[in-house]
Design an enzyme around this catalytic site. Structure first.
Site, PDB file in Angstrom:
ATOM      1  N   GLU A   1       2.886   4.956 -11.260  1.00 11.68           N
ATOM      2  CA  GLU A   1       3.931   5.428 -10.628  1.00 11.68           C
ATOM      3  C   GLU A   1       5.805   4.561 -10.553  1.00 11.68           C
ATOM      4  OE1 GLU A   1       2.578   6.671  -6.032  1.00 11.68           O
ATOM      5  OE2 GLU A   1       1.766   4.546  -5.955  1.00 11.68           O
TER       6      GLU A   1
ATOM      7  N   SER B   1       0.820  -1.105  -0.161  1.00 12.18           N
ATOM      8  CA  SER B   1      -0.412   0.221  -0.221  1.00 12.18           C
ATOM      9  C   SER B   1       0.773   1.031   0.071  1.00 12.18           C
ATOM     10  CB  SER B   1      -1.018  -0.332   1.063  1.00 12.18           C
ATOM     11  OG  SER B   1      -0.016   0.625   2.253  1.00 12.18           O
ATOM     12  N   LYS B   2       0.013   2.731  -0.155  1.00 14.04           N
ATOM     13  CA  LYS B   2       1.020   3.165  -0.164  1.00 14.04           C
ATOM     14  C   LYS B   2       2.182   3.979   0.762  1.00 14.04           C
ATOM     15  CE  LYS B   2      -0.885   6.020  -3.560  1.00 14.04           C
ATOM     16  NZ  LYS B   2       0.731   5.337  -4.012  1.00 14.04           N
ATOM     17  N   ARG B   3       1.758   3.282   2.224  1.00  7.26           N
ATOM     18  CA  ARG B   3       2.629   3.765   3.221  1.00  7.26           C
ATOM     19  C   ARG B   3       3.863   2.647   3.179  1.00  7.26           C
ATOM     20  NH1 ARG B   3       2.605  -0.424   6.510  1.00  7.26           N
ATOM     21  NH2 ARG B   3       1.544  -2.058   5.850  1.00  7.26           N
TER      22      ARG B   3
ATOM     23  N   GLY C   1       5.377   3.243  -0.706  1.00  6.55           N
ATOM     24  CA  GLY C   1       5.916   4.167  -1.223  1.00  6.55           C
ATOM     25  C   GLY C   1       5.018   3.903  -2.476  1.00  6.55           C
TER      26      GLY C   1
END
Ligand code: GLU
Length: 483
Positions: free
Chosen positions: A260, A250-252, A254
């Protein structure tokens, strides 16, 4: 064989979903099957056309071209769920007429109260069946009089639903833990579990390959196949892609989306190759293989059951390989925006500027992980600071004079010849010769091989479209204090 990737257009394409798409594609390509792209846009609040476009673009960038689906069409369209409403209505009516589905009038408050009571009693929440036995004509009357109603599937009681999952083996759910699922919401919008079955059946999908987050939906879907007398497809549920801490990526952690990674300067073939290695191996101790070869070797049966960890270092390793073998023209195209960002390319890309890219980038690409590191490697071309440190004045003078008298050092041989003349004049050799030459010509103690960076500098002098460049001759003259 017919497989499909069925993204919901509610955001970017997550690499976990990209891997699901890839495994479907590999299977279809390897077995001469058909790869279908269907857009599951029934979540009207969250679905957007912009997200759909972004997902399509990411799939195309990865080279996962679909044979049937949105934009390309096919015999089983339309391929966007919001354009398939009539088939959902027909199927709803069929289920209601056969008593396999029923109207449920329970309010959100009633359902919520039931749920809370069950949780408080330590039971898994499940629809209480309140409206199950309302006589069909009475239900129809209430519905026709405008009462809000959802349509639920009547789940048969007291039996098992078992299926063979290609990745996970035999999977069994007991119907007593399955509450009658909502098939159609009160606003007429079909629920995921309903639309997915109708579409997979009508599109003649033979293999459903998706993330394991859907495994508990599968028994509900199988019951629907049974209710319609449709033959269920083969199911394969892929383990989720995890971050290094074994929590779902997930986002946390990276970067998580294909976009991206693309922006970070990974090549599509590197991402594709790396994603194929999460939970699968092409065998024969080989990992770096082109997509068509991966497809040839791909077997769903060999996909690992255990969760795969996303390892960006390994992605970078794959990327290094693909950068090294990247065809020079393509490398120039891929690198251009990254050089532009650093003002190494300014204005329109002239033919000369492009020729310069094509000649210098392949050498520089031998030692980078990602595209944005190419402008780092070229920094000495565009950013020259004369060194401010004591240097052997005899060498400085000899180099400046030799470069003043010779043609620009536009290739390795011209550079070597000049260095040899300096060697003859000064008696310096090896590191004692080349290290100070590096310091004088690049202003730095480290950087790419001189054989690469020196011609890169001198070839860039005066090229229109490139940022301003000071040639090696002028650099040496400046250090020597010559005009
Ligand atoms: N739209 C669903 C998702 O994105 C598809 C699941 C499936 O493949 O059945 O999760």
């Amino acid at each position: 064989m017919r497989v499909r990737f069925a993204p919901s257009p509610t955001g970017h394409l997550h690499v976990g979903n990209a891997r699901t798409a890839l495994f479907n594609w590999l299977l279809a390509r390897g077995q001469q099957g058909t790869f279908i792209l269907r857009i599951e846009d029934t979540d009207l609040e969250r679905s957007t056309r912009a997200s759909e476009q972004a997902i399509l673009e990411d799939l195309r960038w990865m080279g996962l071209q679909w044979d049937e689906g949105v934009e390309v069409g096919g015999a089983f369209g339309p391929y966007r769920q919001t354009e398939r409403m009539q088939s959902y209505v027909d199927h709803t009516n069929r289920l209601l007429a056969e008593g396999k589905g029923y109207y449920c009038f329970c309010s959100a408050e009633t359902l919520d109260a039931h749920r809370k009571a069950q949780l408080a009693a330590g039971l898994p929440p499940k629809y209480a069946g309140t409206c199950r036995n309302i006589p069909a004509d009475e239900a129809k009357r209430r519905k026709d009089s405008g009462e809000a109603a959802v349509v639920r599937l009547r789940v048969p009681e007291g039996r098992n639903v078992t299926f063979h999952d290609v990745v996970r083996g035999e999977v069994t759910f007991h119907t007593d833990v399955i509450g009658d699922p909502v098939l159609v919401r009160s606003d007429g919008i079909p629920a995921y579990n309903f639309a997915v079955v109708i579409d997979d059946a009508l599109m003649k999908v033979t293999h459903v390959i998706r993330g394991e987050d859907h495994i508990s939906n599968t028994p509900r879907q199988i019951l629907l196949y049974e209710a319609y007398g449709y033959h269920p497809p083969t199911f394969a549920h892929l383990s989720l892609v995890m971050g290094p801490d074994h929590a779902p990526l997930s986002k946390r952690h990276g970067a998580t989306s294909v976009k991206e990674f693309r922006d970070k300067g990974y090549l599509p073939e590197a991402l594709v190759n790396y994603l194929a290695l999460i939970g699968w191996s092409p065998g024969q101790n080989e990992e770096l293989l082109p997509a068509d070869e991966l497809a040839r070797r791909f077997r769903l049966e060999n996909v690992a059951h255990s969760a795969g960890v996303f390892d960006e270092d390994k992605l970078a390793w794959a990327n290094r390989h693909y950068l090294k073998i990247c065809e020079p023209d393509r490398l120039a195209t891929l690198a251009e925006p990254h050089l532009r960002e650093r003002k190494q390319i300014v204005g329109e890309l002239s033919a000369d500027a492009r020729a310069w890219l094509v000649s210098v980038l392949p050498g520089m690409a031998q030692s980078v992980d990602r595209l944005p590191q190419l402008p780092d490697r070229l920094d000495a071309v565009f950013n020259y600071q004369a060194p401010n440190e004591p240097l052997d004045q005899m060498l400085v003078k000899a180099l400046a004079e030799e470069l003043a008298a010779s043609p620009r050092l536009t290739d390795k041989d011209l550079f070597r010849a000049a260095a040899n003349r300096v060697k003859d004049r000064t008696g310096l050799k090896g590191k004692n010769l080349f290290h100070p030459i590096r310091v004088i010509l690049t202003g730095s103690h480290e950087g790419p091989e001189l054989d690469l960076i020196v011609p890169a500098i001198d070839r860039a002098v005066g090229v229109s479209g490139l940022g301003p460049v000071i040639g090696c001759r002028e650099r040496a003259a400046a250090v020597a204090g010559l005009p």
